[in-house]
Design a protein around this motif. Structure first.
Motif, PDB file in Angstrom:
ATOM      1  N   LEU A  64       1.012  -1.447  -0.340  1.00 18.43           N
ATOM      2  CA  LEU A  64      -0.086   0.251  -0.012  1.00 18.43           C
ATOM      3  C   LEU A  64       1.175   1.515  -0.008  1.00 18.43           C
ATOM      4  N   TYR A  65       1.458   1.026   0.682  1.00 19.28           N
ATOM      5  CA  TYR A  65       2.853   2.247   0.602  1.00 19.28           C
ATOM      6  C   TYR A  65       3.502   2.730  -0.596  1.00 19.28           C
ATOM      7  N   GLU A  66       3.565   1.538  -0.923  1.00 21.16           N
ATOM      8  CA  GLU A  66       4.823   1.248  -2.092  1.00 21.16           C
ATOM      9  C   GLU A  66       3.363   2.082  -3.319  1.00 21.16           C
ATOM     10  N   VAL A  85      -0.613  17.140   3.605  1.00 20.73           N
ATOM     11  CA  VAL A  85      -1.536  16.342   4.535  1.00 20.73           C
ATOM     12  C   VAL A  85      -1.522  15.078   4.498  1.00 20.73           C
ATOM     13  N   GLU A  86      -1.369  14.003   6.149  1.00 15.01           N
ATOM     14  CA  GLU A  86      -1.335  12.925   5.888  1.00 15.01           C
ATOM     15  C   GLU A  86      -2.572  13.523   7.087  1.00 15.01           C
ATOM     16  N   VAL A  87      -3.953  12.753   7.340  1.00  9.66           N
ATOM     17  CA  VAL A  87      -5.217  12.322   7.642  1.00  9.66           C
ATOM     18  C   VAL A  87      -5.224  10.679   8.308  1.00  9.66           C
ATOM     19  N   GLY A  88      -5.059  10.380   9.567  1.00  7.61           N
ATOM     20  CA  GLY A  88      -4.558   9.843  10.770  1.00  7.61           C
ATOM     21  C   GLY A  88      -3.303   9.285   9.881  1.00  7.61           C
ATOM     22  N   ALA A  89      -2.002   9.534  10.607  1.00 10.68           N
ATOM     23  CA  ALA A  89      -0.808   9.105  10.878  1.00 10.68           C
ATOM     24  C   ALA A  89       0.095   8.161  10.944  1.00 10.68           C
ATOM     25  N   GLY A  90      -0.929   6.960  12.227  1.00 10.10           N
ATOM     26  CA  GLY A  90      -0.411   5.899  11.822  1.00 10.10           C
ATOM     27  C   GLY A  90       1.532   6.257  12.977  1.00 10.10           C
ATOM     28  N   ASN A  91       3.327   5.593  12.072  1.00 13.35           N
ATOM     29  CA  ASN A  91       3.309   5.709  12.699  1.00 13.35           C
ATOM     30  C   ASN A  91       4.749   6.846  11.006  1.00 13.35           C
ATOM     31  N   VAL A 110      -2.546  15.132  10.817  1.00 11.78           N
ATOM     32  CA  VAL A 110      -3.792  15.020  11.745  1.00 11.78           C
ATOM     33  C   VAL A 110      -3.603  13.472  12.653  1.00 11.78           C
ATOM     34  N   ASP A 111      -4.104  13.758  14.066  1.00  5.60           N
ATOM     35  CA  ASP A 111      -4.595  11.925  13.573  1.00  5.60           C
ATOM     36  C   ASP A 111      -5.184  11.784  15.957  1.00  5.60           C
ATOM     37  N   PRO A 112      -5.919  11.561  16.321  1.00  9.75           N
ATOM     38  CA  PRO A 112      -6.804  11.730  17.689  1.00  9.75           C
ATOM     39  C   PRO A 112      -5.890  11.276  18.728  1.00  9.75           C
ATOM     40  N   VAL A 113      -4.396  10.593  18.321  1.00 10.57           N
ATOM     41  CA  VAL A 113      -3.603  10.144  19.358  1.00 10.57           C
ATOM     42  C   VAL A 113      -2.688  11.110  19.285  1.00 10.57           C
ATOM     43  N   ALA A 137      -9.261  14.341  15.146  1.00  8.69           N
ATOM     44  CA  ALA A 137      -9.830  13.343  13.985  1.00  8.69           C
ATOM     45  C   ALA A 137     -10.671  14.348  13.175  1.00  8.69           C
ATOM     46  N   VAL A 138     -10.658  14.227  11.947  1.00  7.78           N
ATOM     47  CA  VAL A 138     -11.597  13.818  10.955  1.00  7.78           C
ATOM     48  C   VAL A 138     -13.162  13.956  11.290  1.00  7.78           C
ATOM     49  N   PRO A 139     -13.813  14.126  10.142  1.00  7.41           N
ATOM     50  CA  PRO A 139     -14.816  15.365   9.998  1.00  7.41           C
ATOM     51  C   PRO A 139     -14.415  16.549  11.440  1.00  7.41           C
ATOM     52  N   CYS A 151      -5.611   9.709   3.425  1.00  5.51           N
ATOM     53  CA  CYS A 151      -5.842   9.233   3.765  1.00  5.51           C
ATOM     54  C   CYS A 151      -6.021   7.866   4.296  1.00  5.51           C
ATOM     55  N   SER A 152      -5.520   7.379   4.586  1.00  2.00           N
ATOM     56  CA  SER A 152      -4.793   5.978   4.823  1.00  2.00           C
ATOM     57  C   SER A 152      -5.376   4.499   5.352  1.00  2.00           C
ATOM     58  N   LEU A 153      -6.325   3.993   5.324  1.00  4.37           N
ATOM     59  CA  LEU A 153      -6.816   3.178   6.482  1.00  4.37           C
ATOM     60  C   LEU A 153      -7.459   4.217   7.733  1.00  4.37           C
ATOM     61  N   THR A 154      -7.991   4.813   7.475  1.00  8.05           N
ATOM     62  CA  THR A 154      -8.397   5.788   8.456  1.00  8.05           C
ATOM     63  C   THR A 154      -9.762   6.366   8.361  1.00  8.05           C
ATOM     64  N   LEU A 155     -10.821   6.081   7.041  1.00  5.16           N
ATOM     65  CA  LEU A 155     -11.301   6.733   6.542  1.00  5.16           C
ATOM     66  C   LEU A 155     -13.106   5.591   7.312  1.00  5.16           C
TER      67      LEU A 155
HETATM   68  C1  LIG Z   1      -4.695   2.315  10.817  1.00  2.00           C
HETATM   69  S1  LIG Z   1      -4.328   3.195  11.280  1.00  2.00           S
HETATM   70  C2  LIG Z   1      -3.155   3.838   9.493  1.00  2.00           C
HETATM   71  C3  LIG Z   1      -2.084   4.540   9.829  1.00  2.00           C
HETATM   72  C4  LIG Z   1      -1.650   5.165   8.126  1.00  2.00           C
HETATM   73  N1  LIG Z   1      -2.217   6.536   7.466  1.00  2.00           N
HETATM   74  C5  LIG Z   1      -0.965   4.102   7.633  1.00  2.00           C
HETATM   75  O1  LIG Z   1      -1.626   3.900   6.235  1.00  2.00           O
HETATM   76  O2  LIG Z   1      -0.054   3.093   8.067  1.00  2.00           O
HETATM   77  C6  LIG Z   1      -5.210   4.502  11.309  1.00  2.00           C
HETATM   78  C7  LIG Z   1      -4.643   6.002  11.955  1.00  2.00           C
HETATM   79  O3  LIG Z   1      -5.841   6.815  11.947  1.00  2.00           O
HETATM   80  C8  LIG Z   1      -6.526   7.355  12.822  1.00  2.00           C
HETATM   81  N2  LIG Z   1      -7.303   7.238  13.647  1.00  2.00           N
HETATM   82  C9  LIG Z   1      -8.811   7.212  13.760  1.00  2.00           C
HETATM   83  N3  LIG Z   1      -9.726   8.073  13.671  1.00  2.00           N
HETATM   84  C10 LIG Z   1      -9.521   9.050  13.038  1.00  2.00           C
HETATM   85  C11 LIG Z   1     -10.563  10.093  12.310  1.00  2.00           C
HETATM   86  N4  LIG Z   1     -12.049  10.491  12.660  1.00  2.00           N
HETATM   87  N5  LIG Z   1      -9.487  11.422  12.604  1.00  2.00           N
HETATM   88  C12 LIG Z   1      -7.834  11.142  11.593  1.00  2.00           C
HETATM   89  N6  LIG Z   1      -6.977  10.203  12.450  1.00  2.00           N
HETATM   90  C13 LIG Z   1      -7.960   9.487  12.603  1.00  2.00           C
HETATM   91  C14 LIG Z   1      -5.242   6.470  14.410  1.00  2.00           C
HETATM   92  O4  LIG Z   1      -5.735   6.908  15.552  1.00  2.00           O
HETATM   93  C15 LIG Z   1      -4.536   5.440  13.343  1.00  2.00           C
HETATM   94  O5  LIG Z   1      -3.848   6.691  14.004  1.00  2.00           O
END
Ligand SMILES: C[S@@+](CC[C@H](N)C(=O)[O-])C[C@H]1O[C@@H](n2cnc3c(N)ncnc32)[C@H](O)[C@@H]1O
Length: 308
Positions: A64-66, A85-91, A110-113, A137-139, A151-155
């Motif tokens: 997915l990253y590639e 912008v990365e929405v849901g940043a993970g690591n 952007v990330d709630p953690v 968190a979005v929105p 916005c990867s694995l986040t929405l």
């Molecule tokens: C499965 S991880 C994916 C992380 C990264 N994008 C990736 O592809 O490896 C989901 C991330 O989304 C964050 N997250 C969860 N709900 C969110 C929201 N409503 N807005 C932004 N980030 C959110 C989580 O804290 C977590 O860091």
């Protein structure tokens, strides 16, 4: 044979020999016999030794990253002062790649953690980028004008198609469509791209807690595809990864069956299948430029989109 290898062999056998309706019960029984280090909860810890870092090392996530890096590198090539912008940043793993080293960028995570935001900022700063993290968190978070939003694995953490569907299920506030509309708004001025990555599995609000269809779909995505992908990846992998991938298999894949019984307030997985993601993107204000599966188990799809 090690205990872990025996458990894996038993799991694969069960999945191959049990008809689908019986699989949840045999999976629960299998899990009871397995000793796995429960470690940490899904999506809560983002340090370099976390299970999340092992998750991002799996072929499924690397694929997915590639796919994202290839699209970003092509889209951003030759541009100066790009806004990312990365929405849901993970690591922040997506950004740890030499292809980004020559880019001059402003980056917002952007990330709630808070730990996730820190990790993503760190990855961006390693390229000399001007990095800004928002714990939120979005929105709901105001997004800047951008050349690319990832916005990867986040929405799928946002419940419901839109505010109306949420209201029908007793939830307030905006849903996925409103989140996409806000992203489209922030991309329009600079002709930017949205890269959305999500699994192909419908388990949103229309499937209530306890619905057997919801349970089957959770098994399908987390065990039949993701879990079996992890098992395949373990062959020949370094021991430290095999051990952590086994924990992920037990605690983040098979134990995910509990999601099917969680109340709407406690469920944090609200996926759509490919057709529904495509319809939602169009309703959210996007044209889908490209779409591809990014792994060998038919799990994750990348949607490259332009705001219209
Ligand atoms: C499965 S991880 C994916 C992380 C990264 N994008 C990736 O592809 O490896 C989901 C991330 O989304 C964050 N997250 C969860 N709900 C969110 C929201 N409503 N807005 C932004 N980030 C959110 C989580 O804290 C977590 O860091």
């Amino acid at each position: 044979m090690s205990a872990r290898a025996e458990h894996i062999q038993a799991l694969v056998h069960l999945m191959h020999t049990t008809p689908r309706p019986g699989q949840p019960a045999v999976l629960r029984a299998w899990l009871k016999n397995v000793e796995s280090d429960k470690g940490e909860q899904w999506n809560t810890e983002f340090g370099t030794d976390s299970l999340f870092s092992a998750w991002t090392a799996t072929p499924m996530v690397q694929g997915l990253y590639e796919a994202n890096r290839a699209v970003l590198a092509e889209h951003l090539e030759g541009r100066d002062g790009v806004q990312l912008v990365e929405v849901g940043a993970g690591n922040g793993e997506l950004w740890r790649d030499p292809r980004f080293a020559t880019l001059k960028a402003d980056f917002m995570a952007v990330d709630p953690v808070a730990g996730a935001v820190e990790q993503a900022e760190e990855a961006a700063k390693a390229h000399g980028w001007n990095a800004r993290g928002v714990v939120g968190a979005v929105p709901g978070v105001q997004l800047p004008e951008a050349d690319a939003i990832v916005c990867s694995l986040t929405l799928h953490h946002v419940a419901g198609w839109d505010a109306q569907e949420r209201a029908r299920h007793g939830l307030t506030g905006p849903g996925k469509k409103e989140a996409l509309q806000a992203m489209a708004e922030s991309l329009r001025a600079r002709g930017g791209l949205l890269l959305l990555n999500e699994a192909d599995i419908h388990c949103d609000l229309s499937l209530p807690p306890g619905d057997p269809v919801l349970l089957d779909r959770i098994v399908d995505s987390y065990v039949r595809r993701c879990g079996m992908g992890l098992v395949r990846a373990m062959h020949g992998a370094p021991e430290h990864l095999q051990a952590r991938w086994f924990t992920i298999l037990c605690e983040w894949c098979v134990r995910q069956l509990d999601v099917a019984d969680a109340s709407y307030a406690d469920r944090d997985v609200y996926e759509l299948d490919v057709g529904r993601w495509m319809d939602l993107l169009v309703e959210g204000g996007f044209e889908i430029v490209e779409r591809r599966n990014t792994d060998s188990v038919g799990l994750f799809f990348q949607y490259v989109c332009r705001a219209v």
